[in-house]
Design a protein around this motif. Structure first.
Motif, short mmCIF file in Angstrom:
data_model
loop_
_atom_site.label_atom_id
_atom_site.label_comp_id
_atom_site.label_asym_id
_atom_site.label_seq_id
_atom_site.Cartn_x
_atom_site.Cartn_y
_atom_site.Cartn_z
N UNK A 168 33.20 63.97 56.30
CA UNK A 168 33.43 63.82 54.86
C UNK A 168 32.70 62.55 54.43
N UNK A 169 31.47 62.69 53.99
CA UNK A 169 30.58 61.55 53.81
C UNK A 169 30.49 61.02 52.38
N UNK A 170 31.14 61.70 51.43
CA UNK A 170 31.07 61.25 50.05
C UNK A 170 32.14 60.17 49.82
N UNK A 171 31.80 58.99 49.18
CA UNK A 171 30.59 58.82 48.44
C UNK A 171 29.50 58.06 49.20
N UNK A 172 29.88 57.22 50.13
CA UNK A 172 28.82 56.50 50.85
C UNK A 172 29.19 56.27 52.31
N UNK A 173 29.64 57.33 52.98
CA UNK A 173 30.13 57.16 54.35
C UNK A 173 29.25 57.80 55.41
N UNK A 227 16.08 70.91 51.84
CA UNK A 227 16.42 69.49 51.97
C UNK A 227 17.85 69.22 51.53
N UNK A 228 18.42 68.15 52.07
CA UNK A 228 19.84 67.85 51.88
C UNK A 228 20.02 66.34 51.77
N UNK A 229 20.93 65.92 50.90
CA UNK A 229 21.32 64.51 50.82
C UNK A 229 22.23 64.17 52.00
N UNK A 230 22.19 62.92 52.44
CA UNK A 230 22.99 62.52 53.60
C UNK A 230 24.48 62.73 53.37
N UNK A 231 24.96 62.55 52.13
CA UNK A 231 26.39 62.69 51.84
C UNK A 231 26.89 64.11 52.04
#
Length: 503
Positions: A168-173, A227-231
């Motif tokens: 669970x990477x949102x918002x900056x994890x 493509x995908x954002x890291x979050x």
């Protein structure tokens, strides 16, 4: 794309996903000695995002990530990991900053040559053996631990479930789990491999590349086609069952659930193909290669739109007091994010209203069309609360900073109901046909990219055939909620006024 068409590529791609892990683990002790010699100045950098200025890094553009994890079966132990980043430099670089914290770094190579590295707050600062010129290809390979145990100030990253792990990477994890350029403006292709004991299954974003079995362990590999954002990265490791079905046009749909709950959750999982079809009727073709639900036995307090594999708490589907229509609308909320937020990604965190507002909009529209929950009534209630929401969290496109030590507190009500209210006002202002053209055009022209609030304003004005800057300025940046087009009788209750709803 059907799974079977990828089998011929599995043999070539799988060793690339697995090999770096073995090489880095063997070399880690000698490379740590290099890192310890010759200290170099290091400072954290960022790209100046208004809400998270420390996130992202200047001087390069990531094209691809290759993440390899080794899971022991114990959530109390760090995962051995190797992250390989393929990027193109956009400036002269004597040092390269990566976002990374909450894990031990064992080794770093740049273009195959050992490099010095140091930590600077939440950055990993890498000094290559030679200066990097603009426009050159750069491959950074980092051998590190990925720590699933909670740490001070760590809100997310790895989520420890009853039988394994999820992300669970949102918002900056995301940079708590792997090094990278952890900002939504820099999207990339991901290849992810996980080695785990045979009792576990590992599933990640994208389609499977194949598996390799060892003595007592299995390595699973996946790759995204977009493509995908890291979050939005997702990895599930658990004693799971994977249910497969077909969606519209033969889209592969796969759901990951605790094995003991497969029968109990089947009726919910069967709803996904028709929900995808419903969204396609609204905004056009599903934008990715697969979709599915990851139902985790964990308490996160949220559901999350991780790309192609949305994360849900098990309790959402098993608590009898939660209305059926509400569960289905939340499923659609995370599904809608695949178009709004994942395929078309907000370029900055201040543009997040474009993601959450649209997901909430389609959640509410679905509840109206399938459960007789009137959209207008929901928007009227949101309008009544809107001034309170704006006072608490800021206007939709200019949210206030998150609370100290609670970055997830950025996600306040005005980013959800307040932002959906902006879309309702826009539909009232330009009419239903123009609004529907706007929605379809938006996801088509920005597919696989990033976009800003200004981009949305410009497209809306073009489709409406008139300048909408004054409308958007009032609705997106005003401290007070503007009058609702078509509903002059609607009234927003000021904070502290009798009848005001808490934010």
């Amino acid at each position: 794309m059907p799974l079977t068409s990828r089998t011929s590529r599995t043999r070539d791609l799988l060793p690339k996903a697995v090999g770096p892990l073995r090489r880095a683990l063997l070399a880690s002790s000698s490379l740590c000695l290099i890192a310890a010699s010759g200290p170099a100045p290091a400072e954290p950098l960022g790209i100046g995002d208004r809400l998270f200025p420390h996130l992202g890094n200047p001087g390069y553009d990531v094209m691809a990530y290759d993440l390899a994890f080794r899971y022991s079966g114990k959530n109390s132990e760090p995962l051995r990991a190797v992250t390989t980043i393929d990027a193109r430099t956009t400036d002269w670089l004597d040092q390269v900053n990566l976002d990374y914290s909450h894990g031990t770094v064992r080794s770093v190579e740049v273009n195959g040559v050992p490099a010095e590295f140091r930590s600077a707050e939440e950055d990993l600062v890498v000094t290559p053996a030679k200066r990097l010129a603009p426009g050159s290809r750069m491959r950074i390979t980092v051998g590190h631990d990925s720590d699933p145990t909670p740490g001070e100030g760590v809100e997310s990253g790895w989520v420890r479930t009853e039988d394994g792990l999820a992300m669970a990477n949102q918002v900056d994890a995301a940079h708590r789990i792997f090094p990278g350029n952890d900002h939504p403006s820099d999207k990339a292709i991901f290849t992810i491999s996980v080695t785990a004991p045979d009792a576990y299954k590992a599933v990640a974003n994208g389609l499977p590349l194949g598996t390799v079995r060892h003595a007592g362990t299995t390595t699973w590999a996946y790759r995204t086609e977009h493509p995908m954002a890291t979050e939005l990265a997702q990895v599930s490791i658990g004693r799971s069952s994977v249910a497969h079905r077909s969606g519209p046009g033969g889209l592969p749909v796969r759901d990951v659930v605790p094995s003991k709950d497969r029968k109990k959750l089947k009726s919910w999982l069967k709803k996904t193909p028709e929900q995808i079809a419903w969204m396609e009727r609204k905004v056009g073709r599903y934008p990715f290669e697969t979709y599915g639900l990851l139902i985790a036995e964990a308490r996160t307090g949220f559901e999350l739109e991780t790309q192609t594999l949305s994360l849900f708490e098990r309790e959402l589907f098993t608590r009898p007091e939660i209305p059926k229509w509400y569960v289905e609308s939340i499923m659609v909320h995370e599904l809608a994010h695949q178009w709004f937020g994942n395929s078309v990604t907000p370029r900055t965190w201040s543009d997040l209203w474009l993601s959450e507002g649209h997901a909430t909009w389609y959640e509410a529209l679905y509840a109206q069309e399938t459960a007789d929950k009137p959209l207008e009534r929901r928007m009227r209630d949101a309008y009544r609360a809107s001034d309170t929401w704006r006072a608490d969290g800021g206007p939709p496109a200019a949210p206030k900073d998150p609370d100290p030590g609670r970055k997830i507190s950025l996600l306040r009500p005005n980013l959800y109901g307040g932002s959906a209210l902006v879309l309702y006002a826009l539909r009232q202002e330009i009419g239903h046909p123009a609004f529907e053209r706007l929605e379809r055009t938006w996801v088509r022209i920005h597919r696989d990219g990033t976009a800003t609030t200004a981009d949305f304003e410009s497209l809306a004005s073009a489709i409406a055939g008139r300048d909408l800057r004054a409308f958007f300025k009032a609705w997106l940046y005003g401290k007070k909620t503007p009058p609702m087009p078509g509903h002059p009788e609607w009234r927003s209750v000021a904070p502290g006024e009798k009848g005001a709803k808490p934010a």
